[in-house]
Write a protein that holds these residues in place. Structure first.
Motif, PDB file in Angstrom:
ATOM      1  N   THR A   1      57.202  32.762  61.651  1.00 52.07           N
ATOM      2  CA  THR A   1      57.303  34.193  61.372  1.00 52.07           C
ATOM      3  C   THR A   1      57.329  34.385  59.865  1.00 52.07           C
ATOM      4  O   THR A   1      57.942  33.613  59.131  1.00 52.07           O
ATOM      5  CB  THR A   1      58.587  34.779  61.977  1.00 52.07           C
TER       6      THR A   1
ATOM      7  N   ALA B   1      50.078  30.079  67.001  1.00 58.46           N
ATOM      8  CA  ALA B   1      51.460  30.395  66.622  1.00 58.46           C
ATOM      9  C   ALA B   1      51.746  29.885  65.212  1.00 58.46           C
ATOM     10  O   ALA B   1      51.376  28.763  64.858  1.00 58.46           O
ATOM     11  CB  ALA B   1      52.423  29.755  67.614  1.00 58.46           C
TER      12      ALA B   1
ATOM     13  N   LYS C   1      58.189  40.092  66.852  1.00 57.11           N
ATOM     14  CA  LYS C   1      57.647  38.750  66.773  1.00 57.11           C
ATOM     15  C   LYS C   1      56.155  38.827  66.534  1.00 57.11           C
ATOM     16  O   LYS C   1      55.562  39.877  66.629  1.00 57.11           O
ATOM     17  CB  LYS C   1      57.946  37.997  68.064  1.00 57.11           C
ATOM     18  N   HIS C   2      55.590  37.727  66.263  1.00 55.64           N
ATOM     19  CA  HIS C   2      54.171  37.708  65.969  1.00 55.64           C
ATOM     20  C   HIS C   2      53.358  37.384  67.204  1.00 55.64           C
ATOM     21  O   HIS C   2      53.672  36.482  67.944  1.00 55.64           O
ATOM     22  CB  HIS C   2      53.854  36.666  64.901  1.00 55.64           C
ATOM     23  N   GLY C   3      52.304  38.089  67.351  1.00 56.51           N
ATOM     24  CA  GLY C   3      51.443  37.832  68.474  1.00 56.51           C
ATOM     25  C   GLY C   3      50.118  37.271  68.021  1.00 56.51           C
ATOM     26  O   GLY C   3      49.837  37.184  66.836  1.00 56.51           O
TER      27      GLY C   3
ATOM     28  N   GLN D   1      56.750  38.423  75.807  1.00 56.27           N
ATOM     29  CA  GLN D   1      57.158  37.377  74.887  1.00 56.27           C
ATOM     30  C   GLN D   1      56.258  36.160  75.040  1.00 56.27           C
ATOM     31  O   GLN D   1      55.806  35.576  74.063  1.00 56.27           O
ATOM     32  CB  GLN D   1      58.609  36.982  75.163  1.00 56.27           C
ATOM     33  N   ASN D   2      56.022  35.776  76.253  1.00 59.39           N
ATOM     34  CA  ASN D   2      55.087  34.697  76.533  1.00 59.39           C
ATOM     35  C   ASN D   2      53.979  35.270  77.406  1.00 59.39           C
ATOM     36  O   ASN D   2      54.148  35.425  78.616  1.00 59.39           O
ATOM     37  CB  ASN D   2      55.797  33.547  77.248  1.00 59.39           C
TER      38      ASN D   2
ATOM     39  N   TYR E   1      56.288  26.038  63.577  1.00 60.15           N
ATOM     40  CA  TYR E   1      55.061  26.019  64.373  1.00 60.15           C
ATOM     41  C   TYR E   1      54.012  25.215  63.619  1.00 60.15           C
ATOM     42  O   TYR E   1      53.676  25.549  62.480  1.00 60.15           O
ATOM     43  CB  TYR E   1      54.561  27.445  64.618  1.00 60.15           C
TER      44      TYR E   1
ATOM     45  N   GLN F   1      56.633  31.638  70.215  1.00 58.55           N
ATOM     46  CA  GLN F   1      55.186  31.798  70.431  1.00 58.55           C
ATOM     47  C   GLN F   1      54.678  30.492  71.021  1.00 58.55           C
ATOM     48  O   GLN F   1      55.176  29.427  70.668  1.00 58.55           O
ATOM     49  CB  GLN F   1      54.470  32.045  69.111  1.00 58.55           C
ATOM     50  N   TYR F   2      53.685  30.601  71.826  1.00 53.88           N
ATOM     51  CA  TYR F   2      53.340  29.420  72.604  1.00 53.88           C
ATOM     52  C   TYR F   2      51.842  29.139  72.624  1.00 53.88           C
ATOM     53  O   TYR F   2      51.295  28.768  73.648  1.00 53.88           O
ATOM     54  CB  TYR F   2      53.872  29.572  74.042  1.00 53.88           C
TER      55      TYR F   2
ATOM     56  N   ARG G   1      54.758  42.493  69.612  1.00 50.28           N
ATOM     57  CA  ARG G   1      53.376  42.565  70.066  1.00 50.28           C
ATOM     58  C   ARG G   1      52.716  43.898  69.722  1.00 50.28           C
ATOM     59  O   ARG G   1      51.522  44.054  69.898  1.00 50.28           O
ATOM     60  CB  ARG G   1      53.309  42.355  71.581  1.00 50.28           C
TER      61      ARG G   1
END
Lengths: 737, 476
Positions: free
Chosen positions: A486, A483, A6-8, A163-164, A652, A478-479, A176
């Motif tokens: 993806t 964000a 996932k994207h960080g 993740q969060n 997002y 993503q929060y 990450r």
């Protein structure tokens, strides 16, 4: 390499690069190839001196032989298994050598492994090895290393990998760390030699120091970073990882030359065939079948075909004068959620955070996701909520990626690729599922990640079941305001693989059997493929080429700093300008000059919708695809409704998505919303309007058209299951002809 | 084929591992019994079962004689297997692949549980508000009209879809596929009884938990049930089927279940599979449509019938017939196959049969007067209680030691189900009840479970409630 990625958040570089004191990297970046050859020779000597006596491995020798041939260098076969860098490193005298070595290890189809060699990454259901995906891993890796070398607290550094990051209850996620995940299993193990694998060692040391005194947490981290996830594919040796890592650290030189692409750049909506198909199959979908079978939908009145009630009336039950499933409009924190005249119901708050996506059973009774208080995954029983009973959260010994078959009889999870009859969840005595229950079994013959499932619709009481895997971009949620959707990763080599599970009979023990090794179909530049419930329609995200931005005033011709492609490190450049090397992808270490450019223009976003046909030939399912249309829309993985009329995804929100009058807090907190496309009307509708810091994710449908999704509220660190009736209202307003 | 075997224990999961009785000879169902509107229209009207008129004296005779009983069993099968021409006229193209019979066995025309749901909904709605209030039942003519409607209505499907379905039929298994591959089916007599009994059935709602073995029936002489105003008619038949995938995708063949005397003796002693059956590890035998009754469904999936239970109400406590596929069809329970079956031709000469009509074995001759392997097999299972079990249908420990009637006597007493095999004498084979709440039919109601069994009581009650709420609502 099944990188659950996932994207960080992306951090700015405002300090010395993490490799600044690294002699090997110093050598790579300072003078280029000449120094490289010396270092390689050094590595070879050290490596072979230590492990030259290891038992030879024929397969690795084949790789090595190939590499030698590629490099055109005739050196002796000094090293064998566990020693690719020693051997490969000896041959790496140019960036091209390095790139080819790394890409061979990673499994790029342009550099096929010798016949008989175990595949690495480039297989369907895992990763496409292409410039876009590799650069994403590179960026993620760089951000991770920035985090590790930053002056943040240890706790913050560790939480960055979650993740969060704001919720320490959530698990660690490979997105990450990018490419680092491919070496996380190595740590500071016996196979990592600080001399022969300096970067691998350095990385392991950084992590070991970070987790010092927290062995259990480090074990959890490493477990969740383990790549490839699937045991079918070998994990990288220290030497292989060292080669790959070196190439990443050098900025992926030569990647665009070795992997040449013809990516599409423009998205054009095409609805005509989609509309026609939706009309043609309206009685042949799982929505029609389940309705005909009077599948009892959670929260709805008993089906009465003679006087059918609108499904919008579902979830209207009350207790003590209050809605059991409150309307969003009636609650403070969700008041503004429902858009376009629809109703959103908040079905339940999670007891524990989720991990990765959320899916629901066809009848809407069970909502499943990774995470939970035990086992790694969870399934929530909304019937308990409806009946006013204590929350019934079933712990599952799995990891993530649930999906439910449309006949409401079975579900599967990843983390061993497991399969159960849905009855195991419904059994009142079930509190946890170990997947050793009689109702369950391993689906390891059909393993992968981010699968969707479909099933033959017809008169067969036990229709064949399909499991589809594709090239994907990780999507763990993503929060933050940073964000973004993806980035699609599909390349020219992208494909889907479809497994078929065939009923042996209709008695208990006969069960199902996975037929064959799966059927492969090439889907160039299309990934994140989701299958419609009938198994006859596919929706994939296009991975469009990012158009280059216009040249803007700046200091063109300034010498590139190392790895300029990672960030703006050219000297004397206007802050905020985006920089690329003059020849895209070329390494700074070759002395290229940088040319400042304006911000990269908007990337086309959209979905390819394809028809999937199948027939049995010679005892095997054969599948073919043909285009049905195109839907241009920003978003992530998208799901079809059971009537295969709607496609839903989450997006997002970017700064440009907010409009005048929106709460200024969006800028700091961000949000994501659910979008739905109607194939009949062509309408694209944002069906939620989440508040600042609220993220609507993983939209999917249950059989009657209620759109289920996850809501993460950052303000309260709470997680909710919500449902929208927008698609139902749309169907009632404009029925499928 | 590639490993990945998925074990599904839906029945076990539904009712608990020890409650194999629920699947034993019961007419409940795991998967949807599905005969869609498309297939029903092609099949035509469900054909009635031509029940024999049997007396109490006949009942006693069958109880006392294994030979007479077996003759009865084969005659039941012969009637149920009799070919019936389907209603649909297939497209001319269908014959291009060669001529084939457009017939289907009579029992394959019978109703699925989903059809009962459809028909009850139609019938109850058509009664109208006043007749619903009066708990009126449909007349004979109305019932016939209802059955006709069911055989012609296309539901949500179009005429084009109907003809497209017919176009898929290119051979005899395709014709037989119109009957689906569901696990249960009900004869018209069975369904008609439930449709007309709806007021009494509704009256049983909420009472099932109160029944026990000692609960007296409405009348021991004339109506031994608690939930019907009368017992089922003689032409009521419930069928339970076991199918095995058998087509180009699954070519392993069909499992060979051993029903020789030696094997049965071990099962009854509990020396094999805990006294149950297991299909795992059995030898497999290839069987084409001439060796095993095979259907081809609309998705081209092929299934072969390997097990079949028929319970007919030709006797007051029903006739319990079970049939199974065998690669040695003329041995043991296939030794006495009569001409009536033989003349049906293949594949029916590949099935064996057993039958019981009573709880007690009243034939003093263990061999029942039979020589050869049939006599051996009957002797192997001879005991105080009768024996009937089907290796393709009964699952779980002790379920090879049962006799169908012993479990089914408890039908309607939902609390008894869990105890049949483990608590009741002779693995539940003995008669221990005074009354039979739902006349031996488990399809009437089973305890709450997560699968999608037929629960015909629920179908009726929920539909009535739906209409009640509408009927009671103030008019606009």
């Amino acid at each position: 390499m099944a990188l659950k990625q996932k994207h960080g958040p992306r951090g700015r570089i405002d300090r010395a690069p993490w490799w600044s004191e690294d002699p090997v990297h110093e050598a790579f970046r300072s003078t280029g190839t000449a120094r490289m050859a010396n270092i390689s020779a050094l590595i070879r000597v050290a490596h072979c001196g230590t492990h030259g006596a290891q038992a030879p491995d024929i397969m690795r020798k084949l790789v090595f032989t190939s590499l030698v041939a590629l490099a055109g260098i005739t050196l002796g076969l000094a090293c064998t298994r566990g020693d690719p860098l020693g051997t490969a490193g000896a041959d790496i005298v140019t960036d091209d050598d390095l790139a080819r070595s790394a890409l061979t290890i990673l499994g790029a189809p342009q550099l096929p492994r010798p016949s008989g060699e175990a595949p690495s990454c480039a297989f369907t259901g895992c990763h496409s090895i292409n410039p876009i995906g590799l650069r994403q891993w590179q960026t993620q890796y760089k951000n991770a290393m920035d985090n590790l070398t930053s002056d943040r607290s240890k706790a913050d550094k560790i939480n960055y990998f979650r993740q969060n990051p704001q919720d320490p209850r959530t698990g660690f996620t490979p997105e990450r760390v990018g490419i680092l995940t491919a070496g996380a299993h190595l740590a500071l193990g016996a196979n990592v030699n600080p001399t022969r694998h300096p970067e691998t060692y350095k990385q392991g040391k950084l992590l070991a120091d970070l987790f010092a005194g927290q062995d259990a947490l480090y074990a959890e981290f490493r477990k969740e970073m383990l790549m490839p996830v699937l045991t079918d594919y070998p994990r990288l040796t220290a030497s292989e990882y060292e080669t790959v890592l070196t190439w990443f650290q050098k900025g992926l030189p030569r990647v665009d030359e070795i992997i040449r692409e013809e990516r599409p750049t423009v998205c054009v909506d095409k609805f005509d065939d989609l509309r026609a198909r939706t009309i043609a199959v309206k009685n042949q979908t799982w929505a029609a079948k389940n309705k005909s079978n009077r599948l009892a939908m959670l929260g709805c009145a008993a089906p009465n075909p003679d006087a059918p009630a609108s499904a919008t009336t579902c979830f209207g039950q009350q207790r003590d004068g209050k809605d059991i499933f409150p309307k969003a409009a009636d609650s403070t924190f969700a008041r503004g959620w429902a858009a376009d005249g629809s109703t959103i119901r908040v079905l339940r708050q999670f007891s524990n955070p989720n991990s990765f996506w959320v899916r629901s059973s066809a009848d809407g009774r069970f909502v499943a996701t990774g995470g939970g208080r035990g086992g790694g995954a969870q399934a929530m029983d909304l019937l308990a909520t409806l009946e006013g009973k204590p929350a019934r959260d079933i712990a599952l010994q799995a990891s993530y990626d649930p999906d439910f078959w449309p006949d409401n009889k079975a579900f599967m999870f990843q983390g061993g690729t497991k399969f159960c009859a849905q009855s195991v969840l419904a059994k009142p005595t079930t509190t946890s599922v170990s997947f050793t229950e009689p109702e369950c079994s391993s689906l390891s013959a059909a393993s992968g990640l981010y699968q969707t499932v479909g099933q033959v619709v017809g008169d067969n009481s036990i229709g064949d079941r399909f499991i589809l895997y594709s090239i994907w971009a990780g999507d763990s949620g993503q929060y933050t305001s940073q964000a973004r959707d993806t980035k699609p990763r599909a390349g020219a080599d992208s494909g889907i693989k479809i497994f078929t599970a065939i009923a042996q009979g209709n008695d208990v023990e006969e069960g199902y059997q996975v037929s064959g090794n799966g059927f492969d179909i090439n889907t160039p530049y299309r990934g994140d493929t989701m299958m419609g419930r009938s198994g006859k329609i596919l929706g994939s995200r296009w991975a469009y080429e990012a158009p280059e931005g216009p040249v803007v005033p700046g200091v063109a011709g300034a010498e590139c700093a190392p790895s300029c492609i990672w960030s703006a490190q050219c000297a004397n450049v206007t802050p905020g300008a985006s920089l690329v090397c003059t020849a895209r992808g070329e390494s700074c270490s070759t002395g290229n000059l940088c040319q400042p450019r304006g911000p990269v223009g908007p990337v086309a976003s959209g979905y390819a919708i394809e028809k999937l046909d199948y027939q049995v030939i010679d005892g095997k399912y054969r599948f073919t695809t043909s285009s049905l249309g195109n839907v241009c829309l920003k978003g992530n993985k998208a799901n079809f409704s059971f009537d295969e009329r709607f496609l839903a995804t989450h997006h997002y929100n970017e700064p440009s998505d907010y409009v005048a009058g929106d709460d200024p807090a969006y800028a700091q907190k961000g949000s994501s919303d659910v979008f739905v496309v109607d194939f009949i009307t062509g309408k694209k509708q944002k069906v939620t309007k989440m508040g600042p810091g609220q993220f609507a994710l993983y939209a999917h449908f249950r059989s009657d058209g209620w759109l289920m999704f996850l809501v993460v509220d950052q303000a309260t660190n709470t997680y909710h299951v919500a449902a929208s009736d927008w698609a139902i209202r749309q169907t009632e307003t404009a029925p499928t002809p | 084929m590639n490993g990945g075997r998925l074990r599904w224990s839906l029945v076990v999961s539904a009712l608990g591992a020890s409650v194999a009785c629920a699947s034993t000879g019961s007419d409940d169902v795991v998967d949807h019994p599905e005969i869609r509107e498309l297939e029903r229209r092609a099949l035509g009207v469900a054909q009635p079962y031509p029940a024999a008129t049997l007396s109490a004296a006949d009942d006693a005779r069958y109880a006392r004689s294994k030979q007479a009983r077996r003759e009865l069993g084969w005659s039941v099968l012969a009637k149920a297997l009799a070919p019936v021409t389907i209603a649909a006229k297939l497209p001319a193209a269908a014959n291009k692949t060669g001529k084939f019979e457009k017939t289907i066995p009579l029992f394959r025309t019978w109703f699925g549980g989903d059809e009962f749901d459809r028909m009850f909904a139609k019938m109850y709605g058509d009664l109208g508000k006043e007749r619903r209030k009066a708990k009126s039942t449909p007349t004979l003519q109305e019932s016939e009209v209802l059955f006709g409607w069911n055989a012609s209505a296309l539901g949500p499907n179009s005429e084009e879809e109907y003809f497209a379905r017919l176009a898929l039929i290119t051979d005899k298994p395709g014709v037989d596929g119109l009957g689906g591959n569901a696990r249960v089916a009900y004869s018209p007599g069975y369904v008609k009884h439930l449709l007309t009994e709806y007021p009494a059935i509704q009256g049983c709602e909420g009472k099932l938990e109160t029944f026990s073995a000692d609960t007296p029936p409405i009348s021991e002489e004339t109506n031994f049930t608690n939930c019907f105003s009368s017992e089922f008619p003689a032409d009521a038949v419930a069928v339970k089927m076991s199918w095995r995938r058998n087509d180009a995708l699954v070519t392993a063949g069909l499992p060979v279940v051993d029903t020789t005397a030696a094997s049965l003796a071990k099962r009854l002693k509990g020396e094999l599979d805990g006294g149950g059956w297991s299909l795992k590890g059995l030898p497999m035998k290839a069987a084409g449509p001439d060796e095993a009754y095979t259907v081809k469904l609309s998705d081209a999936a092929g299934y072969s019938l390997v097990g079949l239970h028929l319970m007919t109400k030709e006797l007051r406590h029903w006739v319990w017939v079970t049939m199974w596929w065998s690669d040695t069809p003329n041995d043991d329970f296939g030794q006495d196959r009569p001409q009536a079956i033989a003349k049906l031709g293949p594949p029916w000469n590949h099935y064996k049969m057993n039958v019981i009509t009573d709880f007690e074995e009243k034939d003093p001759d263990p061999r029942g007067g039979f020589k050869g392997t049939l006599g051996d097999a009957l002797a192997a299972v001879h005991a105080k209680a009768t024996w009937a079990s089907n290796g393709f249908i009964e699952k779980g420990p002790h379920n090879a030691q049962t006799n169908c009637i012993g479990c089914h006597q408890h039908a309607g007493d939902v609390r008894a189900l869990d105890r049949v095999l483990t608590e009741f004498p002779s693995q539940g084979r003995e008669k221990i009840r005074r009354g039979f709440p739902s006349d031996y039919t488990w399809a009437f109601a089973t305890p709450a479970s997560p699968d999608q069994k037929d629960r015909l009581l629920d179908v009726i009650v929920s539909r009535i409630k739906t209409y009640d709420s509408d009927d009671e609502a103030p008019s606009h």
